[in-house]
Design a protein around this motif. Structure first.
Motif, PDB file in Angstrom:
ATOM      1  N   LYS A  75      23.890  61.861  25.751  1.00  0.00           N
ATOM      2  CA  LYS A  75      23.446  62.941  24.861  1.00  0.00           C
ATOM      3  C   LYS A  75      23.550  64.457  25.025  1.00  0.00           C
ATOM      4  N   GLY A  76      23.772  64.582  26.279  1.00  0.00           N
ATOM      5  CA  GLY A  76      23.862  65.964  26.835  1.00  0.00           C
ATOM      6  C   GLY A  76      22.729  66.366  27.572  1.00  0.00           C
ATOM      7  N   GLU A  77      23.068  67.526  28.385  1.00  0.00           N
ATOM      8  CA  GLU A  77      21.756  68.289  29.167  1.00  0.00           C
ATOM      9  C   GLU A  77      20.984  68.909  28.253  1.00  0.00           C
ATOM     10  N   GLU A  78      21.414  69.525  27.218  1.00  0.00           N
ATOM     11  CA  GLU A  78      20.496  70.387  26.539  1.00  0.00           C
ATOM     12  C   GLU A  78      19.509  69.530  25.604  1.00  0.00           C
ATOM     13  N   PHE A  79      20.048  68.219  25.037  1.00  0.00           N
ATOM     14  CA  PHE A  79      19.134  67.492  24.570  1.00  0.00           C
ATOM     15  C   PHE A  79      18.183  66.910  25.616  1.00  0.00           C
ATOM     16  N   LEU A  80      18.413  66.755  26.735  1.00  0.00           N
ATOM     17  CA  LEU A  80      17.322  66.231  27.709  1.00  0.00           C
ATOM     18  C   LEU A  80      16.295  67.400  27.989  1.00  0.00           C
ATOM     19  N   ARG A  81      16.801  68.559  28.216  1.00  0.00           N
ATOM     20  CA  ARG A  81      15.960  69.736  28.489  1.00  0.00           C
ATOM     21  C   ARG A  81      14.892  69.942  27.395  1.00  0.00           C
ATOM     22  N   GLN A  82      14.897  69.348  26.284  1.00  0.00           N
ATOM     23  CA  GLN A  82      13.850  69.664  25.125  1.00  0.00           C
ATOM     24  C   GLN A  82      12.822  69.073  25.662  1.00  0.00           C
ATOM     25  N   PHE A  83      12.699  68.040  26.505  1.00  0.00           N
ATOM     26  CA  PHE A  83      11.545  67.215  27.032  1.00  0.00           C
ATOM     27  C   PHE A  83      11.017  67.559  28.256  1.00  0.00           C
ATOM     28  N   ASN A  84      11.621  68.635  28.700  1.00  0.00           N
ATOM     29  CA  ASN A  84      11.005  69.534  29.653  1.00  0.00           C
ATOM     30  C   ASN A  84      10.927  68.601  31.211  1.00  0.00           C
ATOM     31  N   PRO A  85      11.793  67.881  31.824  1.00  0.00           N
ATOM     32  CA  PRO A  85      11.770  67.263  32.980  1.00  0.00           C
ATOM     33  C   PRO A  85      11.583  68.372  34.215  1.00  0.00           C
ATOM     34  N   ASP A  86      11.168  67.932  35.008  1.00  0.00           N
ATOM     35  CA  ASP A  86      10.790  68.653  36.242  1.00  0.00           C
ATOM     36  C   ASP A  86      11.942  69.275  37.125  1.00  0.00           C
ATOM     37  N   TYR A  87      12.935  68.328  36.750  1.00  0.00           N
ATOM     38  CA  TYR A  87      14.532  68.564  37.495  1.00  0.00           C
ATOM     39  C   TYR A  87      15.530  68.272  36.479  1.00  0.00           C
ATOM     40  N   MET A  88      16.655  68.911  36.653  1.00  0.00           N
ATOM     41  CA  MET A  88      17.856  68.508  36.112  1.00  0.00           C
ATOM     42  C   MET A  88      18.926  68.357  37.265  1.00  0.00           C
ATOM     43  N   LEU A  89      19.535  67.037  37.162  1.00  0.00           N
ATOM     44  CA  LEU A  89      20.322  66.765  38.048  1.00  0.00           C
ATOM     45  C   LEU A  89      21.870  66.806  37.390  1.00  0.00           C
ATOM     46  N   ASN A  90      22.271  67.764  38.346  1.00  0.00           N
ATOM     47  CA  ASN A  90      24.055  67.960  37.812  1.00  0.00           C
ATOM     48  C   ASN A  90      24.876  66.992  38.244  1.00  0.00           C
ATOM     49  N   ASN A  91      24.550  66.492  39.658  1.00  0.00           N
ATOM     50  CA  ASN A  91      25.224  65.350  40.262  1.00  0.00           C
ATOM     51  C   ASN A  91      24.106  64.399  40.879  1.00  0.00           C
ATOM     52  N   MET A  92      24.480  63.213  41.090  1.00  0.00           N
ATOM     53  CA  MET A  92      23.438  62.438  41.673  1.00  0.00           C
ATOM     54  C   MET A  92      23.076  63.038  43.074  1.00  0.00           C
ATOM     55  N   SER A  93      23.904  63.724  43.796  1.00  0.00           N
ATOM     56  CA  SER A  93      23.675  64.203  45.244  1.00  0.00           C
ATOM     57  C   SER A  93      22.574  65.411  45.080  1.00  0.00           C
ATOM     58  N   ASP A  94      22.303  65.704  43.953  1.00  0.00           N
ATOM     59  CA  ASP A  94      21.169  66.750  43.974  1.00  0.00           C
ATOM     60  C   ASP A  94      19.895  66.176  44.477  1.00  0.00           C
ATOM     61  N   LEU A  95      19.792  64.789  44.155  1.00  0.00           N
ATOM     62  CA  LEU A  95      18.468  64.111  44.668  1.00  0.00           C
ATOM     63  C   LEU A  95      18.200  64.497  46.195  1.00  0.00           C
ATOM     64  N   LEU A  96      19.132  64.821  47.012  1.00  0.00           N
ATOM     65  CA  LEU A  96      19.052  64.645  48.384  1.00  0.00           C
ATOM     66  C   LEU A  96      18.238  65.978  48.638  1.00  0.00           C
ATOM     67  N   THR A  97      18.480  66.771  47.772  1.00  0.00           N
ATOM     68  CA  THR A  97      17.674  68.307  47.851  1.00  0.00           C
ATOM     69  C   THR A  97      16.249  67.964  47.340  1.00  0.00           C
ATOM     70  N   VAL A  98      16.228  67.512  46.259  1.00  0.00           N
ATOM     71  CA  VAL A  98      14.857  67.174  45.448  1.00  0.00           C
ATOM     72  C   VAL A  98      13.915  66.442  45.858  1.00  0.00           C
ATOM     73  N   VAL A  99      14.223  65.505  46.937  1.00  0.00           N
ATOM     74  CA  VAL A  99      13.392  64.671  47.647  1.00  0.00           C
ATOM     75  C   VAL A  99      12.590  65.372  48.767  1.00  0.00           C
ATOM     76  N   LYS A 100      13.257  66.606  49.110  1.00  0.00           N
ATOM     77  CA  LYS A 100      12.676  67.217  50.301  1.00  0.00           C
ATOM     78  C   LYS A 100      11.260  68.092  49.637  1.00  0.00           C
ATOM     79  N   GLU A 101      11.351  68.178  48.155  1.00  0.00           N
ATOM     80  CA  GLU A 101      10.013  68.905  47.759  1.00  0.00           C
ATOM     81  C   GLU A 101       8.997  67.957  47.463  1.00  0.00           C
ATOM     82  N   LEU A 102       9.258  66.791  47.636  1.00  0.00           N
ATOM     83  CA  LEU A 102       8.448  65.821  47.058  1.00  0.00           C
ATOM     84  C   LEU A 102       7.093  65.717  48.361  1.00  0.00           C
TER      85      LEU A 102
END
Length: 211
Positions: free
Chosen positions: A184-211
């Motif tokens: 349904k696309g990135e813009e559709f999901l952004r309407q629901f204000n997720p804390d993070y938006m992953l462009n690639n699965m590997s982005d999680l490796l950076t995100v988990v450092k902030e947890l």
């Protein structure tokens, strides 16, 4: 301990074509010429019960059974892995991140997909529609996963490709992440204000450092 909760369809495994073709098969039989593949996109995310209660309220059980039979028969030929999923799961596992799946599909179907991917060993468990009375966006499956993992909410992210995933995470009081590869696309999901938006699965490796 940090933990990641993943939706399955459309997040870890690309089942979009399978889902659309399955809905087209059962709906074309019941309502010839009334539905297109584009129409079926809106059925991705909700549980089958929720969807068929809207379409055929007097034939829910029968329609779900027809759906599951065709879906199971064509599963392996119509699904494929998203780029970067397996290597990223491997690295997250090496980092000691606990991972589980929270889905609106049955647990046996989740397991079938995991077997096809060769990814079962990455996850502590998977929670399907057969494990809880209430499904996403209700917080119950997310809260059950947190309880089973034995982690604090502030160290958990719920990740998914649909608004059900984002809202379930928010309702449970955890951080959320949308995936830009959602059908349904990135813009559709952004309407629901997720804390993070992953462009690639590997982005999680950076995100988990902030947890």
């Amino acid at each position: 301990m940090k933990a990641l909760l993943f939706d399955f369809d459309g997040t870890l495994l690309d089942t979009n074509e399978l889902i659309i073709q399955t809905f087209m098969h059962v709906l074309e039989e019941r309502f010839p010429g009334q539905y297109s593949p584009k129409d079926c996109m809106k059925f991705i995310g909700p549980s089958l019960k929720e969807t068929f209660e809207q379409i055929t309220p007097n034939e829910v059980t029968e329609m779900i059974e027809k759906y599951r039979q065709w879906n199971a028969a064509h599963h392996d030929e119509l699904v494929k892995e998203f780029d970067g999923v397996l290597p990223t799961l491997e690295k997250l596992k090496e980092l000691g991140i606990k991972m589980a799946i929270v889905s609106t599909k049955r647990s046996d179907t989740i397991e079938k997909g995991l077997d096809l991917m060769g990814a079962k060993h990455f996850f502590e468990f998977w929670i399907g529609i057969d494990h809880v009375p209430h499904v996403k966006p209700h917080p119950e499956p997310v809260l059950l996963a947190i309880e089973k993992l034995g982690v604090d909410k502030e160290h958990v992210i719920m990740i998914g490709d649909n608004y059900h995933d984002i809202e379930a995470g928010k309702n449970a009081g955890v951080k959320t992440a949308g995936v830009a590869w959602a059908l349904k696309g990135e813009e559709f999901l952004r309407q629901f204000n997720p804390d993070y938006m992953l462009n690639n699965m590997s982005d999680l490796l950076t995100v988990v450092k902030e947890l």
